[in-house]
Design a protein around this motif. Structure first.
Motif, mmCIF file in Angstrom:
data_model
loop_
_atom_site.group_PDB
_atom_site.id
_atom_site.type_symbol
_atom_site.label_atom_id
_atom_site.label_comp_id
_atom_site.label_asym_id
_atom_site.label_seq_id
_atom_site.Cartn_x
_atom_site.Cartn_y
_atom_site.Cartn_z
ATOM 1 N N THR A 127 9.201 0.975 8.060
ATOM 2 C CA THR A 127 10.077 0.486 8.718
ATOM 3 C C THR A 127 9.939 -0.938 10.065
ATOM 4 O O THR A 127 8.893 -1.163 9.960
ATOM 5 C CB THR A 127 9.749 1.400 9.790
ATOM 6 N N THR A 128 11.490 -1.165 9.930
ATOM 7 C CA THR A 128 10.539 -2.564 10.467
ATOM 8 C C THR A 128 11.342 -2.883 11.201
ATOM 9 O O THR A 128 12.476 -2.195 11.919
ATOM 10 C CB THR A 128 11.803 -3.615 9.590
ATOM 11 N N VAL A 129 10.472 -3.440 12.497
ATOM 12 C CA VAL A 129 10.960 -3.708 14.188
ATOM 13 C C VAL A 129 11.366 -5.050 14.366
ATOM 14 O O VAL A 129 10.554 -5.616 13.806
ATOM 15 C CB VAL A 129 9.290 -3.050 15.132
ATOM 16 N N VAL A 146 2.299 -3.771 15.527
ATOM 17 C CA VAL A 146 3.495 -3.157 14.706
ATOM 18 C C VAL A 146 2.719 -2.807 13.787
ATOM 19 O O VAL A 146 2.774 -2.086 12.554
ATOM 20 C CB VAL A 146 4.364 -3.258 15.020
ATOM 21 N N GLY A 147 2.503 -4.220 13.156
ATOM 22 C CA GLY A 147 1.341 -4.731 11.285
ATOM 23 C C GLY A 147 -0.246 -3.844 11.394
ATOM 24 O O GLY A 147 0.061 -3.446 10.450
ATOM 25 N N ALA A 148 -0.374 -3.689 11.887
ATOM 26 C CA ALA A 148 -1.888 -2.673 12.201
ATOM 27 C C ALA A 148 -1.343 -1.755 12.279
ATOM 28 O O ALA A 148 -1.991 -0.661 11.299
ATOM 29 C CB ALA A 148 -1.874 -2.599 13.691
ATOM 30 N N LEU A 151 3.693 -1.153 9.778
ATOM 31 C CA LEU A 151 5.075 -1.110 9.877
ATOM 32 C C LEU A 151 5.372 -2.547 10.377
ATOM 33 O O LEU A 151 4.051 -3.391 10.008
ATOM 34 C CB LEU A 151 6.133 -0.621 11.272
ATOM 35 N N ARG A 152 6.661 -2.993 9.659
ATOM 36 C CA ARG A 152 6.391 -4.488 9.909
ATOM 37 C C ARG A 152 7.667 -4.547 10.685
ATOM 38 O O ARG A 152 8.599 -4.100 11.191
ATOM 39 C CB ARG A 152 7.653 -5.445 8.510
#
Lengths: 191, 191
Positions: A127-129, A146-148, A151-152
């Protein structure tokens, strides 16, 4: 470690709360009616429907000064289901930024259905935010959260790109409501 | 079997031409300068950059009457790279439809990079062509051509949804130009 407050405990508030915790950051989830309790996060996510945002700002505007405020809304006109309630050349994020001049406003998460934030993937891809905003440090801080969580995060440009993000969010909701995509699908971002 | 004319032999014209042929439909690819040759397709794809569309319509407007005309443009302001050249509450497709009252105008392919049309996939999922328009039969005809080539077509709603499709196309181009996604990636649609 970032400390995040989320105002609004609906599907999106819960999903974002879950991903913050998953990434090892701390989160407080505050009901939108709980105006008396001051939020403590460095980042505050407004996870309420757009028509409720003005109320939250009226109650908490002073608390939000100096903080990174994340607008996740899709300001659909739910009567016509055929457009947005914000000016055609503007965005909900621009309205919120104007109402909160002491805060750093970001647009994010409005192109993600809650289910794809929980699953961490959409259509087999992470999933990309998409994050829009005028402050690079604030975007990097949110991207780290988000990355932690696995997710991207993708920097979608300045806060004026919120207009395009809200177009995507709107179209995605109409596609799901029309059963062209599922509520666990929708737009994915391929690199 | 559908017969498709494509005006414009750049990357997009070639890619769409290839997918039409792949699906077993017939295609003629016409250079945009070749105004003297009447197009013969039931569907005519305007595969020229938006600033060239007015010229094509001036030359061929009469030929296009009674046909399905597909607008694939992204009307970016290439001076600022920060917005579109069409009215904020409108779209290139709406402008083209107004200029071609005798044609049935669809918006399609503007959210697909040429490379994803050639590959047939984006991010591991079938490339999805979002189609907007007010005529269900015309959309079904084009969707059939897309589907025959192994790609997916999704009905994105009425022609007024071209505004959102152009927002997506615009954002996708800025993401690729900023190296956030590749020109063979971008937005995928998960079902």
């Amino acid at each position: 470690m970032a400390h995040i407050s989320i105002i609004g405990s609906g599907n999106m508030g819960q999903a974002i709360s879950g991903l913050v915790a998953k990434g090892g950051h701390t989160v407080e989830l505050v009901g939108s009616a709980d105006g008396g309790t001051a939020v403590t996060g460095d980042i505050v996510v407004l996870a309420v429907p757009y028509p409720k945002v003005a109320e939250v700002i009226a109650e908490r505007g002073a608390q939000l000064a100096g903080k990174v405020v994340v607008d996740i809304t899709n300001p659909l006109n739910f009567e016509t289901f055929d457009g947005l309630t914000v000016p055609a050349d503007g965005s909900a994020a621009a309205e919120i930024a104007a109402a909160l001049p002491g805060s750093t406003v970001l647009k994010a998460f409005n192109t993600n259905f809650a289910g794809t934030l929980v699953a961490g993937s959409v259509g087999g891809a992470p999933t990309t935010v998409l994050i829009a905003g005028d402050d690079a440090d604030a975007k990097a801080l949110l991207a780290g959260v988000v990355g932690a969580a696995g997710l991207r995060a993708v920097d979608a440009g300045g806060l004026n790109r919120a207009r395009e993000l809200e177009s995507i969010g709107f179209l995605q909701i109409t596609l799901a409501a029309g059963e062209k995509v599922s509520w666990t699908g929708g737009f994915a971002v391929a690199q």
